[in-house]
Design an enzyme around this catalytic site. Structure first.
Site, PDB file in Angstrom:
ATOM      1  N   CYS A   2       0.829  -1.199   0.000  1.00 11.36           N
ATOM      2  CA  CYS A   2       0.000   0.000   0.000  1.00 11.36           C
ATOM      3  C   CYS A   2       0.869   1.258   0.000  1.00 11.36           C
ATOM      4  O   CYS A   2       1.967   1.272   0.540  1.00 11.36           O
ATOM      5  CB  CYS A   2      -0.864   0.034   1.251  1.00 11.36           C
ATOM      6  N   ARG A  27       5.044   0.116  -6.264  1.00  8.32           N
ATOM      7  CA  ARG A  27       5.101  -0.685  -5.042  1.00  8.32           C
ATOM      8  C   ARG A  27       4.220  -1.930  -5.136  1.00  8.32           C
ATOM      9  O   ARG A  27       4.366  -2.847  -4.344  1.00  8.32           O
ATOM     10  CB  ARG A  27       4.638   0.166  -3.847  1.00  8.32           C
ATOM     11  N   TRP A  83      -2.892  -2.748  -1.478  1.00  6.93           N
ATOM     12  CA  TRP A  83      -2.470  -4.109  -1.792  1.00  6.93           C
ATOM     13  C   TRP A  83      -3.251  -4.987  -0.820  1.00  6.93           C
ATOM     14  O   TRP A  83      -3.020  -4.949   0.383  1.00  6.93           O
ATOM     15  CB  TRP A  83      -0.965  -4.227  -1.574  1.00  6.93           C
ATOM     16  N   ASN A 109      -1.921   2.429   5.817  1.00 10.63           N
ATOM     17  CA  ASN A 109      -1.023   1.309   5.489  1.00 10.63           C
ATOM     18  C   ASN A 109      -0.763   0.556   6.779  1.00 10.63           C
ATOM     19  O   ASN A 109      -0.588   1.185   7.828  1.00 10.63           O
ATOM     20  CB  ASN A 109       0.343   1.810   4.994  1.00 10.63           C
ATOM     21  N   GLY A 110      -0.654  -0.740   6.688  1.00  7.23           N
ATOM     22  CA  GLY A 110      -0.357  -1.512   7.902  1.00  7.23           C
ATOM     23  C   GLY A 110      -1.515  -2.439   8.214  1.00  7.23           C
ATOM     24  O   GLY A 110      -2.413  -2.649   7.389  1.00  7.23           O
ATOM     25  N   GLU A 490      18.969 -16.673  -7.441  1.00  8.89           N
ATOM     26  CA  GLU A 490      18.470 -15.371  -7.859  1.00  8.89           C
ATOM     27  C   GLU A 490      17.917 -15.430  -9.298  1.00  8.89           C
ATOM     28  O   GLU A 490      16.884 -14.838  -9.605  1.00  8.89           O
ATOM     29  CB  GLU A 490      19.595 -14.330  -7.732  1.00  8.89           C
ATOM     30  N   LYS A 494      14.139 -14.456 -10.385  1.00  7.02           N
ATOM     31  CA  LYS A 494      13.836 -13.433 -11.380  1.00  7.02           C
ATOM     32  C   LYS A 494      12.883 -13.985 -12.435  1.00  7.02           C
ATOM     33  O   LYS A 494      11.906 -13.354 -12.795  1.00  7.02           O
ATOM     34  CB  LYS A 494      15.150 -13.020 -12.039  1.00  7.02           C
ATOM     35  N   GLU A 497       9.255 -14.680 -10.963  1.00  6.94           N
ATOM     36  CA  GLU A 497       8.426 -13.557 -10.527  1.00  6.94           C
ATOM     37  C   GLU A 497       7.928 -12.691 -11.681  1.00  6.94           C
ATOM     38  O   GLU A 497       6.846 -12.137 -11.598  1.00  6.94           O
ATOM     39  CB  GLU A 497       9.119 -12.706  -9.457  1.00  6.94           C
ATOM     40  N   HIS A 513      19.855 -35.531  -6.419  1.00  6.43           N
ATOM     41  CA  HIS A 513      19.281 -36.056  -5.166  1.00  6.43           C
ATOM     42  C   HIS A 513      17.759 -35.959  -5.173  1.00  6.43           C
ATOM     43  O   HIS A 513      17.129 -35.955  -4.125  1.00  6.43           O
ATOM     44  CB  HIS A 513      19.880 -35.314  -3.963  1.00  6.43           C
ATOM     45  N   LYS A 612       6.623  -4.023  -4.173  1.00  2.00           N
ATOM     46  CA  LYS A 612       8.034  -3.645  -4.146  1.00  2.00           C
ATOM     47  C   LYS A 612       8.606  -3.703  -2.739  1.00  2.00           C
ATOM     48  O   LYS A 612       9.693  -4.211  -2.532  1.00  2.00           O
ATOM     49  CB  LYS A 612       8.208  -2.234  -4.733  1.00  2.00           C
TER      50      LYS A 612
HETATM   51  C1  F6R Z   1      12.772  -9.925  -5.952  1.00  2.00           C
HETATM   52  C2  F6R Z   1      12.526  -8.931  -4.954  1.00  2.00           C
HETATM   53  C3  F6R Z   1      12.230  -9.364  -3.564  1.00  2.00           C
HETATM   54  C4  F6R Z   1      12.986  -8.472  -2.580  1.00  2.00           C
HETATM   55  C5  F6R Z   1      12.585  -8.808  -1.139  1.00  2.00           C
HETATM   56  C6  F6R Z   1      13.380  -8.005  -0.130  1.00  2.00           C
HETATM   57  O1  F6R Z   1      13.055  -9.347  -7.192  1.00  2.00           O
HETATM   58  O2  F6R Z   1      12.540  -7.771  -5.232  1.00  2.00           O
HETATM   59  O3  F6R Z   1      12.552 -10.708  -3.365  1.00  2.00           O
HETATM   60  O4  F6R Z   1      14.360  -8.659  -2.771  1.00  2.00           O
HETATM   61  O5  F6R Z   1      11.218  -8.553  -0.960  1.00  2.00           O
HETATM   62  O6  F6R Z   1      13.230  -6.647  -0.356  1.00  2.00           O
HETATM   63  P1  F6R Z   1      14.228  -5.604   0.293  1.00  2.00           P
HETATM   64  O7  F6R Z   1      15.558  -5.809  -0.323  1.00  2.00           O
HETATM   65  O8  F6R Z   1      13.646  -4.263  -0.041  1.00  2.00           O
HETATM   66  O9  F6R Z   1      14.239  -5.884   1.760  1.00  2.00           O
END
Ligand code: F6R
Length: 617
Positions: A2, A27, A83, A109-110, A490, A494, A497, A513, A612
């Site tokens: 949010c 976000r 959100w 928010n929250g 990673e 990527k 997602e 395994h 985000k």
């Molecule tokens: C993946 C991604 C998330 C963030 C995770 C932590 O592309 O963006 O996995 O890495 O939510 O976010 P931060 O780094 O802001 O704590």
């Protein structure tokens, strides 16, 4: 997650709020709304809400404003991108929420943890609820306790809430005043010329002002266009310093790229240059990271490191573990931040805890930091967003200087996190057993990072072509070993997602395994196999995959002919030392995931269900 914005000033408040909401879109959200106050006290608030995107809200707001029966708008409005947590993403559940008498609007928010109790008390008093949200109770509570003083009513209401909030309140009875409060969810004040803004995130303010004040938990602020007063929940005046933001508007715009993600991939050479700038000391054979605020004797005592982080930041942390163990000889654990609390880890006297977070607002990481504080650990933050909650609560640490990251999928933060972790490993290494010669070997390699990143980015067209071949797949595996193990975790994250291809990252040795049972001709294996100590073994793993007919896409060192016989496609990265290889490998994976998502018609910058900065636990 949010986003909230509030505006008090002489401009058209609805326009300012809508453009602020657009800045908050990155976000992640699923509905949006706005409440505007009439210039005349006592006139109804204009409330417009929409499920879906801010553009939808903007269209509906336009229709409302065209309606000649609407009141004359004031320069005061609040807005929200939601959100969904409690209740589906519908118009009713979208914020702002109104009190029953329509006099008060809130954007929150929250999570209000005791909302069911409050809701039932209010229902008994005759209040009717329109939404399924936890937040709506706040608006009715304010009405319930209001006796002519808006600030007092908000304070009394806050006293009844359990949970977290970043909250903004307006009232039709007070057309010049916004009230905001913070407890566990970020709120920042933007101080403009004849205008004051409130937001959950500086990107919503930056086109108006760069002068900001961050609220702390327990702060309540009363805002007019020309002033703001911060108090504690007990109404004791509080003073908070203003700071200047060093980001500019261009950095949060697409600048000719189709997506923020691609722009941010391309920004990596510059971001890495900025992360490294002034921090490598070849003469002293060390790194200069003054934000750590730890002198050589403090550093020399550190004999254990625990890294807490989530998602991409956690995978960067895994690279950090190898770096700290290789160069500083310090045993290091990497803990998923939520697990840090769940499993009650042991922090000893000379343990250091490192919280890694791009946003600096991730609730799980913040909770780990607070638990670390309770355990008396020496805590450092590694954040990108200056002034973020984790950066402030850790009090010491290192900023990435990667510039704003808008795309939900993290890219440049990862590569800069690895660069900073490598510098930290040199600094720590030099107070442990690392020789000046070894330190300078690492430092020299780190100076190559921008060039290594650029060399991969220059292959975008080739990577896009390879993605065409794989765009139809529904499953993929990523494998690698040593420093490349976190890099493939990673890569899988990527891909899944943003392109919604089911992807799993494994240590190359682990496939046999169990997961190898899944391999077929339709499930490619993306293998990180640049020149490294584990290359021969990884080639053997590639052969195992091909024996099961799985196509193999190798990410290998340019000119390495050993790989040709064992792979169907190859993405080349420049020759580099093993410990920096995760950076070019991950950039190749970012471009691959980006083009897969583009070819599959996915919404790249705002993937479904994702946010985000994840500010709920
Ligand atoms: C993946 C991604 C998330 C963030 C995770 C932590 O592309 O963006 O996995 O890495 O939510 O976010 P931060 O780094 O802001 O704590």
């Amino acid at each position: 997650m949010c986003g909230i914005i509030g505006y008090a000033g002489n401009k058209n408040a609805a326009n300012v709020v809508i453009s602020g909401l657009k800045r908050l879109e990155y976000r992640g959200y699923d509905s949006a709304g706005i409440a505007q106050v009439s210039a005349t006290a006592g006139q109804p608030l204009l409330l417009v809400k929409a499920a879906g995107k801010v553009a939808e809200l903007e269209g509906q707001l336009g229709k409302q404003l065209d309606n000649p029966t609407d009141q004359q708008a004031s320069g005061l409005a609040i807005g929200h991108t939601r959100w969904a947590t409690h209740g589906e993403p519908t118009t009713e559940n979208a914020h702002p929420h109104l009190s029953q008498d329509g006099n008060f609007a809130i954007a929150h928010n929250g999570i209000i943890e005791n909302y069911l109790t409050l809701r039932s008390k209010l229902t008994q008093k005759g209040y009717e609820f329109i939404s399924e949200t936890d937040s709506e109770v706040i608006a009715h509570l304010i009405q319930d306790v209001y006796e002519g003083d808006l600030q007092a009513a908000v304070m009394t209401t806050l006293g009844q809430l359990e949970g977290t909030y970043g909250l903004i309140v307006v009232s039709s009875l007070h057309p010049d005043t916004l009230i905001a409060a913070r407890n566990g969810s970020p709120v920042v004040i933007g101080i403009g010329q004849g205008e004051t803004l409130i937001a959950s995130d500086i990107s919503a303010l930056i086109s108006h002002t760069k002068r900001v004040v961050y609220l702390d938990d327990g702060d309540v602020v009363t805002v007019s266009k020309d002033s703001f007063d911060i108090t504690s929940l007990k109404n004791v005046p509080v003073s908070r310093d203003a700071t200047e933001i060093d980001w500019n508007v261009e950095e949060i715009e697409k600048g000719g790229f189709d997506h923020f993600m691609l722009k941010e991939i391309y920004e990596q050479p510059t971001a890495l240059t900025n992360s490294l700038r002034g921090r490598l000391d070849l003469k002293g054979a060390t790194a200069k990271l003054s934000g750590m605020q730890l002198g050589p004797s403090d550093l020399a005592h550190i004999d254990r490191i625990t890294i807490a982080a989530c998602g991409t930041s956690m995978y960067a942390g895994m690279v950090g573990k190898y770096l700290f163990e290789d160069f500083a000889s310090i045993p290091t654990d990497v803990v998923q931040a939520a697990e840090f609390r769940d499993r009650n880890p042991i922090m000893q006297r000379d343990s250091m805890m490192l919280a890694i977070s791009q946003s600096g607002e991730t609730a799980d990481t913040l909770a780990a930091v607070r638990e670390g504080v309770r355990k008396g650990a020496t805590i450092l933050g590694l954040c990108n967003v200056v002034g973020s909650t984790i950066a402030r609560e850790t009090g010491r640490g290192v900023y990435l200087h990667a510039g704003p990251e808008i795309s939900v999928a993290s890219t440049k933060a990862f590569t800069c996190q690895v660069a900073v972790l490598a510098m930290m490993s040199v600094l720590l290494g030099r107070t442990h057993r690392m020789s000046a010669e070894s330190a300078n070997r690492v430092i020299s390699e780190l100076t190559r990072l921008p060039e290594l990143a650029q060399a991969v980015i220059d292959q975008e067209d080739k990577i896009a072509k390879i993605a065409e071949k794989y765009a139809h797949i529904e499953h993929a595996f990523f494998i690698g070993r040593g420093y490349l193990f976190p890099a493939v975790m990673e890569g899988a994250l990527k891909l899944k997602e943003i392109s919604y291809v089911h992807a799993e990252g494994y240590h190359a040795a682990e496939l046999k395994h169990g997961p190898i049972a899944l391999l077929t001709k339709d499930i490619p294996v993306i293998v990180a196999v640049p020149e490294s100590s584990g290359k021969a073994k990884t080639i053997a793993n590639m052969q195992e995959c091909r024996a099961r007919k799985a196509p193999v896409l190798a990410i290998a060192t340019a000119g390495d002919t050993d790989i040709h016989a064992h792979s169907d496609d190859i993405i080349e990265i420049p020759r580099c030392e093993e410990f920096v290889a995760p950076i070019p490998v991950v950039i190749a994976e970012q471009l691959f995931a980006y083009h897969m998502a583009r070819l599959r018609g996915c919404e790249i910058d705002q993937p479904r269900n994702l946010a985000k900065s994840v500010t709920v636990e």
